[in-house]
Design a protein around this motif. Structure first.
Motif, PDB file in Angstrom:
ATOM      1  N   GLU A  66     -46.960   3.679  35.780  1.00  7.41           N
ATOM      2  CA  GLU A  66     -45.758   3.487  34.981  1.00  7.41           C
ATOM      3  C   GLU A  66     -45.226   4.839  34.510  1.00  7.41           C
ATOM      4  N   PRO A  67     -43.878   5.033  34.537  1.00  8.44           N
ATOM      5  CA  PRO A  67     -43.296   6.313  34.113  1.00  8.44           C
ATOM      6  C   PRO A  67     -43.732   6.741  32.714  1.00  8.44           C
ATOM      7  N   SER A  68     -43.798   5.777  31.785  1.00  8.60           N
ATOM      8  CA  SER A  68     -44.179   6.116  30.412  1.00  8.60           C
ATOM      9  C   SER A  68     -45.612   6.632  30.356  1.00  8.60           C
ATOM     10  N   GLN A  69     -46.489   6.022  31.143  1.00 13.95           N
ATOM     11  CA  GLN A  69     -47.885   6.455  31.186  1.00 13.95           C
ATOM     12  C   GLN A  69     -48.010   7.826  31.840  1.00 13.95           C
ATOM     13  N   LEU A  70     -47.262   8.010  32.923  1.00 12.66           N
ATOM     14  CA  LEU A  70     -47.285   9.287  33.626  1.00 12.66           C
ATOM     15  C   LEU A  70     -46.737  10.406  32.747  1.00 12.66           C
ATOM     16  N   LEU A  71     -45.701  10.083  31.970  1.00 11.40           N
ATOM     17  CA  LEU A  71     -45.102  11.073  31.076  1.00 11.40           C
ATOM     18  C   LEU A  71     -46.142  11.616  30.097  1.00 11.40           C
ATOM     19  N   ASN A  72     -47.004  10.735  29.594  1.00  9.19           N
ATOM     20  CA  ASN A  72     -48.033  11.154  28.646  1.00  9.19           C
ATOM     21  C   ASN A  72     -48.987  12.179  29.255  1.00  9.19           C
TER      22      ASN A  72
ATOM     23  N   SER B  47     -43.380  23.631  33.085  1.00 12.70           N
ATOM     24  CA  SER B  47     -42.162  23.070  33.684  1.00 12.70           C
ATOM     25  C   SER B  47     -42.220  23.085  35.212  1.00 12.70           C
ATOM     26  N   GLN B  48     -42.820  24.112  35.792  1.00 15.75           N
ATOM     27  CA  GLN B  48     -42.927  24.195  37.249  1.00 15.75           C
ATOM     28  C   GLN B  48     -43.819  23.079  37.789  1.00 15.75           C
ATOM     29  N   THR B  49     -44.886  22.766  37.052  1.00 16.24           N
ATOM     30  CA  THR B  49     -45.788  21.685  37.468  1.00 16.24           C
ATOM     31  C   THR B  49     -45.072  20.345  37.403  1.00 16.24           C
ATOM     32  N   ILE B  50     -44.334  20.115  36.324  1.00 15.78           N
ATOM     33  CA  ILE B  50     -43.584  18.864  36.182  1.00 15.78           C
ATOM     34  C   ILE B  50     -42.545  18.750  37.289  1.00 15.78           C
ATOM     35  N   ALA B  51     -41.870  19.855  37.582  1.00 17.69           N
ATOM     36  CA  ALA B  51     -40.860  19.855  38.640  1.00 17.69           C
ATOM     37  C   ALA B  51     -41.477  19.497  39.985  1.00 17.69           C
TER      38      ALA B  51
ATOM     39  N   ALA C  18     -40.475  16.108  42.075  1.00 23.60           N
ATOM     40  CA  ALA C  18     -39.865  16.288  43.391  1.00 23.60           C
ATOM     41  C   ALA C  18     -40.473  15.357  44.426  1.00 23.60           C
ATOM     42  N   TYR C  19     -41.722  14.940  44.206  1.00 23.23           N
ATOM     43  CA  TYR C  19     -42.390  14.062  45.158  1.00 23.23           C
ATOM     44  C   TYR C  19     -42.320  12.582  44.759  1.00 23.23           C
ATOM     45  N   LEU C  20     -41.812  12.298  43.567  1.00 21.35           N
ATOM     46  CA  LEU C  20     -41.689  10.915  43.122  1.00 21.35           C
ATOM     47  C   LEU C  20     -40.394  10.289  43.621  1.00 21.35           C
ATOM     48  N   GLU C  21     -40.315   8.948  43.584  1.00 24.48           N
ATOM     49  CA  GLU C  21     -39.064   8.280  43.882  1.00 24.48           C
ATOM     50  C   GLU C  21     -38.032   8.708  42.842  1.00 24.48           C
ATOM     51  N   PRO C  22     -36.760   8.920  43.251  1.00 31.33           N
ATOM     52  CA  PRO C  22     -35.731   9.376  42.306  1.00 31.33           C
ATOM     53  C   PRO C  22     -35.617   8.495  41.066  1.00 31.33           C
ATOM     54  N   GLU C  23     -35.778   7.160  41.229  1.00 30.82           N
ATOM     55  CA  GLU C  23     -35.655   6.268  40.071  1.00 30.82           C
ATOM     56  C   GLU C  23     -36.707   6.571  39.011  1.00 30.82           C
ATOM     57  N   LYS C  24     -37.956   6.738  39.461  1.00 27.96           N
ATOM     58  CA  LYS C  24     -39.041   7.013  38.521  1.00 27.96           C
ATOM     59  C   LYS C  24     -38.914   8.422  37.947  1.00 27.96           C
ATOM     60  N   ALA C  25     -38.546   9.369  38.803  1.00 20.27           N
ATOM     61  CA  ALA C  25     -38.392  10.749  38.351  1.00 20.27           C
ATOM     62  C   ALA C  25     -37.290  10.862  37.293  1.00 20.27           C
ATOM     63  N   SER C  26     -36.215  10.082  37.462  1.00 15.45           N
ATOM     64  CA  SER C  26     -35.104  10.153  36.511  1.00 15.45           C
ATOM     65  C   SER C  26     -35.515   9.647  35.136  1.00 15.45           C
ATOM     66  N   ILE C  27     -36.383   8.621  35.100  1.00 14.00           N
ATOM     67  CA  ILE C  27     -36.860   8.083  33.822  1.00 14.00           C
ATOM     68  C   ILE C  27     -37.673   9.141  33.081  1.00 14.00           C
TER      69      ILE C  27
ATOM     70  N   ILE D 228     -31.999  12.690  41.574  1.00 10.54           N
ATOM     71  CA  ILE D 228     -32.552  12.334  40.270  1.00 10.54           C
ATOM     72  C   ILE D 228     -31.449  12.242  39.226  1.00 10.54           C
ATOM     73  N   LEU D 229     -30.578  13.250  39.189  1.00  8.29           N
ATOM     74  CA  LEU D 229     -29.506  13.268  38.193  1.00  8.29           C
ATOM     75  C   LEU D 229     -28.544  12.098  38.366  1.00  8.29           C
ATOM     76  N   ASN D 230     -28.388  11.642  39.590  1.00  8.78           N
ATOM     77  CA  ASN D 230     -27.509  10.498  39.834  1.00  8.78           C
ATOM     78  C   ASN D 230     -28.019   9.227  39.167  1.00  8.78           C
ATOM     79  N   ARG D 231     -29.291   9.252  38.764  1.00 11.13           N
ATOM     80  CA  ARG D 231     -29.890   8.038  38.212  1.00 11.13           C
ATOM     81  C   ARG D 231     -30.228   8.134  36.731  1.00 11.13           C
ATOM     82  N   VAL D 232     -30.083   9.311  36.137  1.00  9.55           N
ATOM     83  CA  VAL D 232     -30.344   9.420  34.705  1.00  9.55           C
ATOM     84  C   VAL D 232     -29.112   8.959  33.931  1.00  9.55           C
TER      85      VAL D 232
END
Length: 336
Positions: free
Chosen positions: A116-122, A129-133, A137-146, A205-209
């Motif tokens: 889940e995005p919320s769990q992954l965010l934690n 920032s480079q690690t998060i990026a 970059a490898y996640l689905e755009p929908e999940k990455a945008s969340i 990603i930005l198209n979905r935020v």
């Protein structure tokens, strides 16, 4: 006893396209390189006849490959094997997996795709920032945008920028990041080296935020890296860009939009955008819409932005399927 020679991958593809017919084959060609098209065209030219037996065999193989790829995308290689074995048995499953082993390599960070995005965010919000990026970059755009939307505003732009300028990442770096995340999530992931990131990735990603996040990131990028911001803008479409659509496209979009969304969206729109919409409606419809907006009273800015985003999503969908044309890049792109 006659020994039947196995067809090569190119010959199978050629037979497959012949059986599909020119109209469907032409659509598939749009997703191929010139070299691939040339090779397949040559193969097609050398095929004289496609028997029903051969076509059935090729289509069955194609279906099995698509099914296996779909299962791997949903839950990884082990999940695919488990589901396929229930349908085909162990021996047939190994044949299917083996036949497309090259195309079934699991992408990096596959083990977090069902998280889940919320769990992954934690787990990742305290990372660099480079690690998060790299992960986004490898996640689905929908999940990455969340996940991107949930980051602090100052980190949103930084992560978005790093995704956009990302090129090839070394296998060692990917393995190290995966190892850390694996330890945190207590999971195991197959390894693969692939390329991810780039301007198109961040645009997806930005198209979905939400619009507020999109605005925050773009404003920050315009200060930090104006050239990159301009490059991203050329690939994006925001609500205010409706004025750049031709009248036929606007009319096509309006047929898909809910009246309530349109009224809400125009509550926060500029006069130019509103005029563009009203001029592409009948007099009676535009008067009714103006009345709806007037009687709506005060509304939350968030509701307005969400309605505008829903309309933008419709525009992007219609563009993807070729129903409308969105001119990009300013005056250099001319539609004739």
């Amino acid at each position: 006893m006659t020994v039947r020679k196995a067809l090569s991958g190119k010959k199978k593809a050629a037979n497959f396209l012949i059986f599909l017919g020119p109209e469907k084959s032409a659509k598939i060609f749009k997703h191929m390189t010139e070299e691939e098209i040339e090779q397949l065209t040559l193969e097609i030219a050398n095929v004289r006849k496609v028997s029903k037996e051969k076509a059935d065999s090729i289509f069955r193989e194609f279906f099995e490959m698509c099914l296996a790829s779909q299962y791997i995308g949903q839950g990884g290689l082990d999940y695919a094997k488990e589901i396929l074995e229930r349908a085909y048995g162990e021996e047939k499953t190994m044949e299917i997996i083996g036949r497309i082993s090259a195309s079934l390599q699991v992408r990096p960070f596959d083990f977090i795709r069902r998280t889940e995005p919320s769990q992954l965010l934690n787990f990742i919000q305290s990372e660099h920032s480079q690690t998060i990026a790299l992960i986004l970059a490898y996640l689905e755009p929908e999940k990455a945008s969340i996940i991107l939307s949930a980051l602090p505003p100052d980190r949103q732009s930084e992560v978005a920028k790093r995704i956009a300028i990302m090129d090839t990442t070394s296998p060692e770096v990917i393995k190290e990041v995966e190892r850390i995340l694996e330890r945190k999530l207590s999971s195991i992931v197959p390894q693969e080296v692939t390329n991810a990131g780039g301007t198109k990735a961040v645009v997806e990603i930005l198209n979905r935020v939400d619009r507020a996040t999109e605005k925050t990131i773009m404003e920050a990028l315009e200060v930090q890296d104006p050239e990159l911001a301009e490059e991203i803008k050329k690939l994006m479409f925001v609500f205010e860009d409706i004025v750049m659509l031709d009248d036929r496209s606007v009319q096509r979009v309006l047929r898909e939009v809910e009246t309530q969304d349109l009224a809400l969206a125009l509550k926060g729109a500029s006069n130019e955008v509103s005029q563009k919409i009203f001029s592409n409606m009948s007099k009676r419809a535009s008067e009714t819409l103006k009345e709806d907006i007037e009687f709506m009273g005060a509304v939350r800015l968030r509701d307005v932005e969400e309605a505008q985003q829903r309309i933008v999503n419709i525009i992007r969908r219609l563009e993807e399927i070729g129903e409308i044309i969105v001119a990009r890049g300013g005056g250099d792109e001319i539609i004739v």
